[in-house]
Design a protein around this motif. Structure first.
Motif, PDB file in Angstrom:
ATOM      1  N   LYS A  37       5.081   5.783 -10.809  1.00  0.00           N
ATOM      2  CA  LYS A  37       3.861   5.320 -11.637  1.00  0.00           C
ATOM      3  C   LYS A  37       4.184   3.808 -10.691  1.00  0.00           C
ATOM      4  CE  LYS A  37       2.634   6.488 -15.713  1.00  0.00           C
ATOM      5  NZ  LYS A  37       3.209   6.066 -16.826  1.00  0.00           N
ATOM      6  N   ARG A  38       5.697   3.017 -10.368  1.00  0.00           N
ATOM      7  CA  ARG A  38       6.242   2.106  -9.322  1.00  0.00           C
ATOM      8  C   ARG A  38       5.634   2.070  -8.341  1.00  0.00           C
ATOM      9  NH1 ARG A  38      10.216   0.582  -7.079  1.00  0.00           N
ATOM     10  NH2 ARG A  38      11.813   1.419  -7.248  1.00  0.00           N
ATOM     11  N   ALA A  39       5.812   3.163  -7.159  1.00  0.00           N
ATOM     12  CA  ALA A  39       6.198   3.634  -5.938  1.00  0.00           C
ATOM     13  C   ALA A  39       4.304   3.342  -5.445  1.00  0.00           C
ATOM     14  CB  ALA A  39       6.444   4.988  -5.430  1.00  0.00           C
ATOM     15  N   ASN A  40       3.321   3.813  -6.868  1.00  0.00           N
ATOM     16  CA  ASN A  40       1.784   3.693  -6.550  1.00  0.00           C
ATOM     17  C   ASN A  40       1.175   1.805  -6.645  1.00  0.00           C
ATOM     18  OD1 ASN A  40       1.403   6.324  -6.391  1.00  0.00           O
ATOM     19  ND2 ASN A  40       0.511   7.021  -7.989  1.00  0.00           N
ATOM     20  N   ALA A  41       2.227   1.768  -7.659  1.00  0.00           N
ATOM     21  CA  ALA A  41       2.064   0.479  -7.800  1.00  0.00           C
ATOM     22  C   ALA A  41       2.259  -0.628  -6.468  1.00  0.00           C
ATOM     23  CB  ALA A  41       2.159  -0.446  -9.379  1.00  0.00           C
ATOM     24  N   GLN A  42       3.255  -0.481  -6.419  1.00  0.00           N
ATOM     25  CA  GLN A  42       4.184  -0.913  -5.229  1.00  0.00           C
ATOM     26  C   GLN A  42       2.850  -1.058  -3.566  1.00  0.00           C
ATOM     27  OE1 GLN A  42       8.109  -0.294  -4.127  1.00  0.00           O
ATOM     28  NE2 GLN A  42       8.215  -1.940  -2.735  1.00  0.00           N
ATOM     29  N   ALA A  43       3.119   0.908  -3.670  1.00  0.00           N
ATOM     30  CA  ALA A  43       1.335   0.722  -2.625  1.00  0.00           C
ATOM     31  C   ALA A  43       0.141   0.208  -2.552  1.00  0.00           C
ATOM     32  CB  ALA A  43       1.359   1.991  -2.246  1.00  0.00           C
ATOM     33  N   MET A  44      -0.662   0.130  -3.842  1.00  0.00           N
ATOM     34  CA  MET A  44      -1.874  -0.397  -3.519  1.00  0.00           C
ATOM     35  C   MET A  44      -1.244  -2.192  -3.499  1.00  0.00           C
ATOM     36  SD  MET A  44      -4.095   1.421  -4.151  1.00  0.00           S
ATOM     37  CE  MET A  44      -5.297   0.608  -5.267  1.00  0.00           C
ATOM     38  N   TYR A  45      -0.135  -2.853  -4.226  1.00  0.00           N
ATOM     39  CA  TYR A  45      -0.308  -3.714  -3.881  1.00  0.00           C
ATOM     40  C   TYR A  45       0.334  -4.489  -2.373  1.00  0.00           C
ATOM     41  CZ  TYR A  45       1.880  -8.703  -2.864  1.00  0.00           C
ATOM     42  OH  TYR A  45       2.229  -9.465  -2.793  1.00  0.00           O
ATOM     43  N   HIS A  46       0.985  -3.244  -1.410  1.00  0.00           N
ATOM     44  CA  HIS A  46       0.927  -3.650   0.063  1.00  0.00           C
ATOM     45  C   HIS A  46      -0.504  -3.148   0.856  1.00  0.00           C
ATOM     46  CE1 HIS A  46       4.766  -4.113   0.858  1.00  0.00           C
ATOM     47  NE2 HIS A  46       4.862  -3.362  -0.403  1.00  0.00           N
ATOM     48  N   GLU A  47      -2.013  -2.912  -0.060  1.00  0.00           N
ATOM     49  CA  GLU A  47      -2.492  -2.470   0.540  1.00  0.00           C
ATOM     50  C   GLU A  47      -3.756  -3.414   0.068  1.00  0.00           C
ATOM     51  OE1 GLU A  47      -4.560   0.016   2.461  1.00  0.00           O
ATOM     52  OE2 GLU A  47      -2.395   1.092   2.617  1.00  0.00           O
ATOM     53  N   ARG A  48      -3.620  -3.810  -1.323  1.00  0.00           N
ATOM     54  CA  ARG A  48      -4.606  -5.619  -1.192  1.00  0.00           C
ATOM     55  C   ARG A  48      -4.027  -6.557  -0.043  1.00  0.00           C
ATOM     56  NH1 ARG A  48      -2.788  -3.992  -7.301  1.00  0.00           N
ATOM     57  NH2 ARG A  48      -4.471  -3.023  -7.486  1.00  0.00           N
ATOM     58  N   ARG A  49      -2.670  -6.775  -0.078  1.00  0.00           N
ATOM     59  CA  ARG A  49      -1.721  -7.457   0.689  1.00  0.00           C
ATOM     60  C   ARG A  49      -2.551  -7.649   1.544  1.00  0.00           C
ATOM     61  NH1 ARG A  49       1.084 -12.203   0.211  1.00  0.00           N
ATOM     62  NH2 ARG A  49       1.148 -12.989   1.829  1.00  0.00           N
ATOM     63  N   ALA A  50      -2.963  -6.141   2.309  1.00  0.00           N
ATOM     64  CA  ALA A  50      -2.835  -5.991   3.852  1.00  0.00           C
ATOM     65  C   ALA A  50      -4.758  -6.468   4.319  1.00  0.00           C
ATOM     66  CB  ALA A  50      -3.124  -4.790   4.165  1.00  0.00           C
ATOM     67  N   VAL A  51      -5.326  -6.371   2.785  1.00  0.00           N
ATOM     68  CA  VAL A  51      -6.758  -6.912   3.119  1.00  0.00           C
ATOM     69  C   VAL A  51      -6.573  -8.642   2.886  1.00  0.00           C
ATOM     70  CG1 VAL A  51      -9.133  -7.130   1.568  1.00  0.00           C
ATOM     71  CG2 VAL A  51      -7.740  -5.178   2.454  1.00  0.00           C
ATOM     72  N   PHE A  52      -5.805  -8.726   2.227  1.00  0.00           N
ATOM     73  CA  PHE A  52      -5.723 -10.596   1.599  1.00  0.00           C
ATOM     74  C   PHE A  52      -5.160 -10.973   2.903  1.00  0.00           C
ATOM     75  CE2 PHE A  52      -3.190 -14.335   0.882  1.00  0.00           C
ATOM     76  CZ  PHE A  52      -4.265 -15.010  -0.173  1.00  0.00           C
ATOM     77  N   ASP A  53      -4.003 -10.694   3.789  1.00  0.00           N
ATOM     78  CA  ASP A  53      -3.984 -11.363   5.017  1.00  0.00           C
ATOM     79  C   ASP A  53      -5.113 -11.018   6.060  1.00  0.00           C
ATOM     80  OD1 ASP A  53      -1.731 -11.972   4.159  1.00  0.00           O
ATOM     81  OD2 ASP A  53      -0.382  -9.753   4.828  1.00  0.00           O
ATOM     82  N   ALA A  54      -5.548 -10.068   6.612  1.00  0.00           N
ATOM     83  CA  ALA A  54      -6.372 -10.233   6.980  1.00  0.00           C
ATOM     84  C   ALA A  54      -8.092 -10.695   6.737  1.00  0.00           C
ATOM     85  CB  ALA A  54      -6.963  -8.162   7.286  1.00  0.00           C
ATOM     86  N   PHE A  55      -8.513 -11.454   5.826  1.00  0.00           N
ATOM     87  CA  PHE A  55      -9.297 -11.814   5.800  1.00  0.00           C
ATOM     88  C   PHE A  55      -9.083 -13.659   5.368  1.00  0.00           C
ATOM     89  CE2 PHE A  55     -11.543 -15.531   2.365  1.00  0.00           C
ATOM     90  CZ  PHE A  55     -12.549 -14.628   3.181  1.00  0.00           C
ATOM     91  N   LEU A  56      -7.709 -13.854   5.484  1.00  0.00           N
ATOM     92  CA  LEU A  56      -7.133 -15.020   5.968  1.00  0.00           C
ATOM     93  C   LEU A  56      -7.257 -15.687   7.162  1.00  0.00           C
ATOM     94  CD1 LEU A  56      -3.919 -16.349   2.970  1.00  0.00           C
ATOM     95  CD2 LEU A  56      -6.041 -16.889   3.311  1.00  0.00           C
ATOM     96  N   ASP A  57      -6.708 -14.603   7.936  1.00  0.00           N
ATOM     97  CA  ASP A  57      -7.079 -14.311   9.301  1.00  0.00           C
ATOM     98  C   ASP A  57      -8.539 -14.636   9.976  1.00  0.00           C
ATOM     99  OD1 ASP A  57      -4.266 -14.076   9.337  1.00  0.00           O
ATOM    100  OD2 ASP A  57      -4.009 -11.989  10.223  1.00  0.00           O
ATOM    101  N   LEU A  58      -9.272 -13.599   9.395  1.00  0.00           N
ATOM    102  CA  LEU A  58     -10.858 -13.925   9.442  1.00  0.00           C
ATOM    103  C   LEU A  58     -11.516 -15.196   9.067  1.00  0.00           C
ATOM    104  CD1 LEU A  58     -13.708 -12.871  10.688  1.00  0.00           C
ATOM    105  CD2 LEU A  58     -14.237 -11.457   8.646  1.00  0.00           C
ATOM    106  N   SER A  59     -10.988 -15.291   7.818  1.00  0.00           N
ATOM    107  CA  SER A  59     -11.918 -17.163   7.306  1.00  0.00           C
ATOM    108  C   SER A  59     -10.957 -18.130   8.332  1.00  0.00           C
ATOM    109  CB  SER A  59     -11.011 -16.982   6.120  1.00  0.00           C
ATOM    110  OG  SER A  59     -11.431 -18.370   5.525  1.00  0.00           O
ATOM    111  N   MET A  60      -9.609 -17.973   8.685  1.00  0.00           N
ATOM    112  CA  MET A  60      -9.448 -19.290   9.791  1.00  0.00           C
ATOM    113  C   MET A  60      -9.723 -19.429  11.059  1.00  0.00           C
ATOM    114  SD  MET A  60      -7.229 -21.366   9.372  1.00  0.00           S
ATOM    115  CE  MET A  60      -6.209 -21.928   8.187  1.00  0.00           C
ATOM    116  N   HIS A  61     -10.265 -17.913  11.379  1.00  0.00           N
ATOM    117  CA  HIS A  61     -10.710 -17.806  12.954  1.00  0.00           C
ATOM    118  C   HIS A  61     -12.412 -18.419  12.785  1.00  0.00           C
ATOM    119  CE1 HIS A  61     -12.092 -16.505  16.465  1.00  0.00           C
ATOM    120  NE2 HIS A  61     -13.138 -15.842  16.133  1.00  0.00           N
ATOM    121  N   MET A  62     -12.700 -18.389  11.102  1.00  0.00           N
ATOM    122  CA  MET A  62     -14.475 -18.274  11.371  1.00  0.00           C
ATOM    123  C   MET A  62     -14.135 -20.010  10.723  1.00  0.00           C
ATOM    124  SD  MET A  62     -15.871 -15.555  11.569  1.00  0.00           S
ATOM    125  CE  MET A  62     -17.419 -16.294  11.359  1.00  0.00           C
ATOM    126  N   GLN A  63     -13.725 -20.918  10.497  1.00  0.00           N
ATOM    127  CA  GLN A  63     -13.129 -22.655  10.030  1.00  0.00           C
ATOM    128  C   GLN A  63     -13.188 -23.455  11.255  1.00  0.00           C
ATOM    129  OE1 GLN A  63     -10.841 -22.787   7.453  1.00  0.00           O
ATOM    130  NE2 GLN A  63     -11.342 -22.071   5.591  1.00  0.00           N
TER     131      GLN A  63
END
Length: 148
Positions: A37-63
């Motif tokens: 369960k702990r490993a699954n939660a950590q893997a989901m966090y890393h996936e969410r974090r990758a989406v978050f970081d990619a969105f920040l990059d895209l958002s900054m580029h768009m601005q």
């Protein structure tokens, strides 16, 4: 106690040994489940974090690029907007997809029409939608991806 064990005989000793092994196996299985369960939660966090970081990059580029974003930079978010469906709630994933679609249309238009010509109505709406959605989406993603 020793006298009681001596009265059990071989079958009693085997039964006691089996009980000890069963308890140990149950504890071991419980601990393995907790680790999974702990490993699954950590893997989901890393996936969410990758989406978050990619969105920040895209958002900054768009601005930074305004109405003339680079199509190659916008394309980098394509994979992440599909991943969002699996690791974020459905409404937030749809907002990210809408943001990506608007950014992609704007980037595609700027690729065809070099410079900064007056945007046609559809592209102007995409530009306005991207600007309006950027900050609220950042805040929603911050809540969806808690800092650890």
């Amino acid at each position: 106690m020793a006298a009681m064990v001596a009265d059990w005989g071989a079958s009693g000793a085997v039964a006691l040994g089996s009980l000890v092994v069963a308890v140990w196996a149950g504890w071991s299985a419980h601990r393995s489940a907790q680790e999974a369960k702990r490993a699954n939660a950590q893997a989901m966090y890393h996936e969410r974090r990758a989406v978050f970081d990619a969105f920040l990059d895209l958002s900054m580029h768009m601005q930074c690029k305004g109405q003339a974003p680079d199509l190659d930079v916008v394309r980098l978010f394509y994979r992440h907007q599909h991943t969002a469906v699996f690791c974020l709630d459905e409404a937030l994933a749809k907002e990210l997809k809408d943001y990506y679609d608007a950014a992609f249309k704007l980037a595609d238009f700027s690729r065809v029409k070099r410079g900064l010509p007056r945007l046609p109505k559809e592209e102007s709406e995409c530009h306005d939608r991207v600007k309006a959605m950027s900050q609220p989406l950042v805040e929603k993603l911050k809540k969806a991806v808690p800092v650890k």
